[in-house]
Design a protein around this motif. Sequence first.
Motif, PDB file in Angstrom:
ATOM      1  N   GLU A 197      44.272  -3.179 -23.477  1.00  0.00           N
ATOM      2  CA  GLU A 197      43.212  -2.991 -25.801  1.00  0.00           C
ATOM      3  C   GLU A 197      42.184  -4.283 -25.656  1.00  0.00           C
ATOM      4  OE1 GLU A 197      45.347  -2.356 -27.722  1.00  0.00           O
ATOM      5  OE2 GLU A 197      46.214  -1.347 -26.446  1.00  0.00           O
ATOM      6  N   VAL A 198      41.810  -5.321 -24.759  1.00  0.00           N
ATOM      7  CA  VAL A 198      40.629  -6.042 -24.772  1.00  0.00           C
ATOM      8  C   VAL A 198      39.435  -5.074 -24.682  1.00  0.00           C
ATOM      9  CG1 VAL A 198      39.414  -8.241 -24.073  1.00  0.00           C
ATOM     10  CG2 VAL A 198      41.772  -8.086 -25.293  1.00  0.00           C
ATOM     11  N   TYR A 199      39.428  -4.075 -23.198  1.00  0.00           N
ATOM     12  CA  TYR A 199      38.524  -3.709 -23.176  1.00  0.00           C
ATOM     13  C   TYR A 199      38.403  -2.333 -22.740  1.00  0.00           C
ATOM     14  CZ  TYR A 199      37.288  -9.081 -21.134  1.00  0.00           C
ATOM     15  OH  TYR A 199      36.883  -9.562 -21.714  1.00  0.00           O
ATOM     16  N   PRO A 200      38.723  -1.571 -23.737  1.00  0.00           N
ATOM     17  CA  PRO A 200      39.326  -0.084 -23.959  1.00  0.00           C
ATOM     18  C   PRO A 200      38.688   1.017 -22.543  1.00  0.00           C
ATOM     19  CG  PRO A 200      38.859  -0.836 -25.958  1.00  0.00           C
ATOM     20  CD  PRO A 200      38.110  -2.279 -25.236  1.00  0.00           C
ATOM     21  N   ASP A 201      36.918   0.297 -21.991  1.00  0.00           N
ATOM     22  CA  ASP A 201      36.584   1.391 -21.764  1.00  0.00           C
ATOM     23  C   ASP A 201      36.918   1.307 -20.244  1.00  0.00           C
ATOM     24  OD1 ASP A 201      33.529   0.607 -19.546  1.00  0.00           O
ATOM     25  OD2 ASP A 201      34.111   3.192 -20.881  1.00  0.00           O
ATOM     26  N   PRO A 202      37.139   1.971 -19.165  1.00  0.00           N
ATOM     27  CA  PRO A 202      37.591   1.952 -17.970  1.00  0.00           C
ATOM     28  C   PRO A 202      36.292   0.832 -17.085  1.00  0.00           C
ATOM     29  CG  PRO A 202      38.756   3.448 -18.739  1.00  0.00           C
ATOM     30  CD  PRO A 202      37.126   3.291 -19.889  1.00  0.00           C
ATOM     31  N   GLU A 203      35.123   1.038 -17.346  1.00  0.00           N
ATOM     32  CA  GLU A 203      34.337   0.546 -16.416  1.00  0.00           C
ATOM     33  C   GLU A 203      34.245  -0.839 -16.388  1.00  0.00           C
ATOM     34  OE1 GLU A 203      31.728   0.061 -13.261  1.00  0.00           O
ATOM     35  OE2 GLU A 203      33.724   1.527 -13.207  1.00  0.00           O
ATOM     36  N   TYR A 204      34.254  -0.956 -18.175  1.00  0.00           N
ATOM     37  CA  TYR A 204      33.549  -2.473 -18.179  1.00  0.00           C
ATOM     38  C   TYR A 204      35.084  -2.945 -17.891  1.00  0.00           C
ATOM     39  CZ  TYR A 204      31.676  -5.777 -21.462  1.00  0.00           C
ATOM     40  OH  TYR A 204      30.773  -7.217 -21.825  1.00  0.00           O
ATOM     41  N   ARG A 205      35.990  -2.779 -18.050  1.00  0.00           N
ATOM     42  CA  ARG A 205      36.973  -3.629 -17.803  1.00  0.00           C
ATOM     43  C   ARG A 205      37.757  -3.509 -16.111  1.00  0.00           C
ATOM     44  NH1 ARG A 205      41.751   0.545 -18.106  1.00  0.00           N
ATOM     45  NH2 ARG A 205      40.365   0.487 -20.259  1.00  0.00           N
ATOM     46  N   ARG A 206      37.319  -2.249 -15.663  1.00  0.00           N
ATOM     47  CA  ARG A 206      36.724  -3.015 -14.150  1.00  0.00           C
ATOM     48  C   ARG A 206      36.274  -4.159 -13.675  1.00  0.00           C
ATOM     49  NH1 ARG A 206      33.969  -2.823  -9.832  1.00  0.00           N
ATOM     50  NH2 ARG A 206      32.135  -1.357 -11.311  1.00  0.00           N
ATOM     51  N   GLN A 207      35.177  -4.114 -14.740  1.00  0.00           N
ATOM     52  CA  GLN A 207      33.379  -5.398 -14.402  1.00  0.00           C
ATOM     53  C   GLN A 207      34.674  -6.751 -14.593  1.00  0.00           C
ATOM     54  OE1 GLN A 207      30.371  -3.674 -16.232  1.00  0.00           O
ATOM     55  NE2 GLN A 207      30.034  -2.053 -14.975  1.00  0.00           N
ATOM     56  N   ALA A 208      34.717  -6.653 -15.376  1.00  0.00           N
ATOM     57  CA  ALA A 208      35.764  -7.666 -16.805  1.00  0.00           C
ATOM     58  C   ALA A 208      36.476  -8.295 -15.208  1.00  0.00           C
ATOM     59  CB  ALA A 208      35.502  -7.381 -17.693  1.00  0.00           C
ATOM     60  N   LEU A 209      37.364  -7.569 -15.195  1.00  0.00           N
ATOM     61  CA  LEU A 209      38.653  -8.306 -13.607  1.00  0.00           C
ATOM     62  C   LEU A 209      38.225  -8.492 -12.004  1.00  0.00           C
ATOM     63  CD1 LEU A 209      41.177  -8.525 -12.814  1.00  0.00           C
ATOM     64  CD2 LEU A 209      41.814  -6.284 -12.457  1.00  0.00           C
ATOM     65  N   ALA A 210      37.066  -7.390 -11.926  1.00  0.00           N
ATOM     66  CA  ALA A 210      35.835  -7.823 -10.488  1.00  0.00           C
ATOM     67  C   ALA A 210      35.855  -9.347 -10.885  1.00  0.00           C
ATOM     68  CB  ALA A 210      34.739  -7.298 -10.493  1.00  0.00           C
ATOM     69  N   TYR A 211      34.924  -9.444 -12.340  1.00  0.00           N
ATOM     70  CA  TYR A 211      34.073 -10.798 -12.188  1.00  0.00           C
ATOM     71  C   TYR A 211      35.082 -12.424 -12.494  1.00  0.00           C
ATOM     72  CZ  TYR A 211      31.885 -14.884 -14.904  1.00  0.00           C
ATOM     73  OH  TYR A 211      31.627 -16.395 -15.126  1.00  0.00           O
ATOM     74  N   MET A 212      36.401 -11.850 -13.033  1.00  0.00           N
ATOM     75  CA  MET A 212      37.711 -13.134 -13.267  1.00  0.00           C
ATOM     76  C   MET A 212      38.146 -13.355 -11.792  1.00  0.00           C
ATOM     77  SD  MET A 212      39.061 -11.563 -16.757  1.00  0.00           S
ATOM     78  CE  MET A 212      38.864 -11.680 -18.197  1.00  0.00           C
ATOM     79  N   GLN A 213      38.276 -12.075 -11.163  1.00  0.00           N
ATOM     80  CA  GLN A 213      38.953 -12.468 -10.106  1.00  0.00           C
ATOM     81  C   GLN A 213      37.928 -13.068  -8.469  1.00  0.00           C
ATOM     82  OE1 GLN A 213      40.130  -8.175  -8.765  1.00  0.00           O
ATOM     83  NE2 GLN A 213      42.261  -8.483 -10.243  1.00  0.00           N
ATOM     84  N   ALA A 214      37.006 -12.793  -8.759  1.00  0.00           N
ATOM     85  CA  ALA A 214      35.972 -13.826  -8.624  1.00  0.00           C
ATOM     86  C   ALA A 214      35.756 -14.506  -8.295  1.00  0.00           C
ATOM     87  CB  ALA A 214      34.113 -12.883  -8.231  1.00  0.00           C
ATOM     88  N   ALA A 215      35.968 -15.287  -9.519  1.00  0.00           N
ATOM     89  CA  ALA A 215      35.852 -16.980 -10.081  1.00  0.00           C
ATOM     90  C   ALA A 215      35.377 -17.998  -9.129  1.00  0.00           C
ATOM     91  CB  ALA A 215      38.111 -17.579  -9.589  1.00  0.00           C
ATOM     92  N   GLU A 216      33.835 -17.744  -9.790  1.00  0.00           N
ATOM     93  CA  GLU A 216      32.598 -18.079  -8.918  1.00  0.00           C
ATOM     94  C   GLU A 216      32.221 -19.655  -9.465  1.00  0.00           C
ATOM     95  OE1 GLU A 216      29.984 -14.916  -9.128  1.00  0.00           O
ATOM     96  OE2 GLU A 216      30.901 -14.088  -7.277  1.00  0.00           O
ATOM     97  N   ARG A 217      32.853 -19.658 -10.764  1.00  0.00           N
ATOM     98  CA  ARG A 217      32.652 -20.676 -11.272  1.00  0.00           C
ATOM     99  C   ARG A 217      31.060 -20.733 -12.312  1.00  0.00           C
ATOM    100  NH1 ARG A 217      35.462 -25.786  -9.820  1.00  0.00           N
ATOM    101  NH2 ARG A 217      37.009 -25.280  -8.393  1.00  0.00           N
ATOM    102  N   THR A 218      31.096 -19.562 -13.253  1.00  0.00           N
ATOM    103  CA  THR A 218      29.759 -19.678 -13.085  1.00  0.00           C
ATOM    104  C   THR A 218      30.420 -18.966 -14.795  1.00  0.00           C
ATOM    105  OG1 THR A 218      29.033 -17.607 -12.499  1.00  0.00           O
ATOM    106  CG2 THR A 218      28.496 -18.937 -11.150  1.00  0.00           C
ATOM    107  N   TRP A 219      29.199 -19.247 -15.916  1.00  0.00           N
ATOM    108  CA  TRP A 219      29.700 -18.537 -17.365  1.00  0.00           C
ATOM    109  C   TRP A 219      29.154 -16.869 -16.867  1.00  0.00           C
ATOM    110  CZ3 TRP A 219      32.595 -20.451 -20.967  1.00  0.00           C
ATOM    111  CH2 TRP A 219      33.243 -22.045 -20.627  1.00  0.00           C
ATOM    112  N   GLY A 220      30.135 -16.252 -17.825  1.00  0.00           N
ATOM    113  CA  GLY A 220      29.276 -14.666 -18.220  1.00  0.00           C
ATOM    114  C   GLY A 220      29.716 -14.486 -19.476  1.00  0.00           C
ATOM    115  N   ASN A 221      29.294 -13.123 -19.871  1.00  0.00           N
ATOM    116  CA  ASN A 221      29.504 -12.886 -21.142  1.00  0.00           C
ATOM    117  C   ASN A 221      30.190 -11.289 -21.105  1.00  0.00           C
ATOM    118  OD1 ASN A 221      28.385 -15.308 -22.729  1.00  0.00           O
ATOM    119  ND2 ASN A 221      26.783 -14.386 -23.517  1.00  0.00           N
ATOM    120  N   PHE A 222      31.096 -11.436 -21.829  1.00  0.00           N
ATOM    121  CA  PHE A 222      32.042 -10.057 -22.263  1.00  0.00           C
ATOM    122  C   PHE A 222      32.456  -9.936 -23.867  1.00  0.00           C
ATOM    123  CE2 PHE A 222      32.861 -11.565 -17.671  1.00  0.00           C
ATOM    124  CZ  PHE A 222      32.536 -10.013 -17.137  1.00  0.00           C
ATOM    125  N   ARG A 223      31.278  -8.493 -23.858  1.00  0.00           N
ATOM    126  CA  ARG A 223      32.447  -7.926 -25.408  1.00  0.00           C
ATOM    127  C   ARG A 223      33.817  -7.784 -25.259  1.00  0.00           C
ATOM    128  NH1 ARG A 223      28.105  -5.756 -23.543  1.00  0.00           N
ATOM    129  NH2 ARG A 223      29.347  -3.502 -23.246  1.00  0.00           N
TER     130      ARG A 223
END
Length: 157
Positions: A43-69
């Motif tokens: 629902e939040v990330y309708p595009d599957p590829e963008y969703r995959r990128q957002a999930l990868a960013y969250m799972q990496a938990a690198e303690r940096t800020w990232g912007n997502f639509r």
Amino acid sequence: MKKIKTRAPVRIDLAGGTIDIWPLYLFFPNATTINLSIDLFAEVYPDPEYRRQALAYMQAAERTWGNFRMRVRDGRTVEAAWANVRLSDGTGLGIGQDVSERSRLEERLRESQAYNRGLIEAAVDGRITVDPSGTISDVNDRMCQMTGYARVELVVT
């Protein structure tokens, strides 16, 4: 059927797409509990590829800020800044904030700076910009040609 009205802690696991509601049996004997699973990410990330990128960013938990639509409930898209950390027990924690207005202002500032840069460079004469303390903060190409100095030599950073 007897209705139970109470407040219970809720934990939302965005990476797993689940909402965990504390078991009501901890508060009420013989209460029925439910398991609820939704694909909130879709629902939040309708595009599957963008969703995959957002999930990868969250799972990496690198303690940096990232912007997502993100698409919000009413269908609007907002720009959100997220920082994700991994706690000592392995749990991921995400902290997010809506930065849509800040992003719009930053874009307007970039456009204004590009416009001003264009005006300075279009001038046929040498231009120099100084800050209130008298320090050179910008020069145009013509000023560099006139003085023989490179921009990096004239502008104090």
